[in-house]
Design an enzyme around this catalytic site. Sequence first.
Site, PDB file in Angstrom:
ATOM      1  N   HIS A  97       0.861  -1.189   0.000  1.00  0.00           N
ATOM      2  CA  HIS A  97       0.000   0.000   0.000  1.00  0.00           C
ATOM      3  C   HIS A  97       0.894   1.235   0.000  1.00  0.00           C
ATOM      4  O   HIS A  97       1.957   1.242   0.630  1.00  0.00           O
ATOM      5  CB  HIS A  97      -0.925  -0.009   1.222  1.00  0.00           C
ATOM      6  CG  HIS A  97      -1.980   1.054   1.142  1.00  0.00           C
ATOM      7  ND1 HIS A  97      -1.726   2.366   1.455  1.00  0.00           N
ATOM      8  CD2 HIS A  97      -3.269   1.009   0.732  1.00  0.00           C
ATOM      9  CE1 HIS A  97      -2.831   3.081   1.255  1.00  0.00           C
ATOM     10  NE2 HIS A  97      -3.785   2.276   0.812  1.00  0.00           N
ATOM     11  N   GLU A 167      -3.784   1.873  -7.621  1.00  0.00           N
ATOM     12  CA  GLU A 167      -4.132   3.058  -6.836  1.00  0.00           C
ATOM     13  C   GLU A 167      -3.178   4.199  -7.171  1.00  0.00           C
ATOM     14  O   GLU A 167      -2.050   4.223  -6.666  1.00  0.00           O
ATOM     15  CB  GLU A 167      -3.976   2.757  -5.347  1.00  0.00           C
ATOM     16  CG  GLU A 167      -4.842   1.631  -4.864  1.00  0.00           C
ATOM     17  CD  GLU A 167      -5.093   1.768  -3.371  1.00  0.00           C
ATOM     18  OE1 GLU A 167      -6.196   2.168  -3.023  1.00  0.00           O
ATOM     19  OE2 GLU A 167      -4.166   1.525  -2.596  1.00  0.00           O
TER      20      GLU A 167
HETATM   21  P1  PGA Z   1      -9.428   6.382   0.129  1.00  0.00           P
HETATM   22  O1  PGA Z   1      -8.252   5.327   0.442  1.00  0.00           O
HETATM   23  O2  PGA Z   1     -10.577   5.603  -0.450  1.00  0.00           O
HETATM   24  O3  PGA Z   1      -9.736   6.990   1.448  1.00  0.00           O
HETATM   25  O4  PGA Z   1      -8.865   7.391  -0.867  1.00  0.00           O
HETATM   26  C1  PGA Z   1      -7.910   4.411  -0.520  1.00  0.00           C
HETATM   27  C2  PGA Z   1      -6.811   3.509  -0.063  1.00  0.00           C
HETATM   28  O5  PGA Z   1      -6.785   2.957   1.032  1.00  0.00           O
HETATM   29  O6  PGA Z   1      -5.903   3.264  -0.786  1.00  0.00           O
END
Ligand code: PGA
Length: 252
Positions: A97, A167
């Site tokens: 992450h 992401e």
């Molecule tokens: P978020 O977090 O939806 O608050 O932007 C996303 C994530 O954990 O990567």
Amino acid sequence: MKAKRHILVANWKMNPLTIAEARSLWRTSVKYTSEADKVTTIICPPSVYLGRFPSQKSKRIGLGIQDVSSERSGAHTGMISALMAIDAGATHSLVGHSECRKRGDTDEIVNKKMHTALDVGLTAIVCIGEDVRNDNGTHLSFLRDQIENTFKGLSKKHIGHVIIAYEPVWAIGAPTAMEAHDVHEMSLFIRKTISELFKGIGLHSLPILYGGAVTTENAGDIVNIGHVDGLLVGRQSLEKDSLKQIIEILNS
Ligand code: PGA
């Protein structure tokens, strides 16, 4: 035509602050998922709460740890072994992450964590994504390198237990998500890169999720126009009403 199934990863991060609230959120998440037969929800609570929820028979509920050690055991103060996570009921682990990468996880460490998690039988949800985007397309070569380094040495058998969470780092915790058309372009790019790296892997054999500022307003477009297999949701997975709506969108 068979209805498409979707995956929701609920990343609670360092929330909520009490086990009572965590249990309540867990119960609600399980209830909403049980009402949506085309959705699998993987709940990733803080690790101190692992093992404190009732075990689930349903294959559509998964329990994920947010990060694991690259080592199985030993002198690693503060770290949690993938084996401990399994013993506490975990089925999945997030790896790489961006908030862990910011704290020092390099591609090499993420790769090691992924091997360890997969070797002991967890499904790895590996997070990838560029910090910035520009018109020169350098984010594409960045992402290709990140995928190559992160996936180094994985066997085809391992690959069958990997979920990719794309992401874009700039969208995580931000007010707005990536445009759905851009999500589509990126999911195609990731599929192509994986199939080039792992010959014989079908373009659609790996689930690809999108994460970063997902809300009830943008979830539908991201999934339908972005052609992803699901969503990784942070903030809105803590809000019961939003969570319900996002699960319904994924189910429709
Ligand atoms: P978020 O977090 O939806 O608050 O932007 C996303 C994530 O954990 O990567």
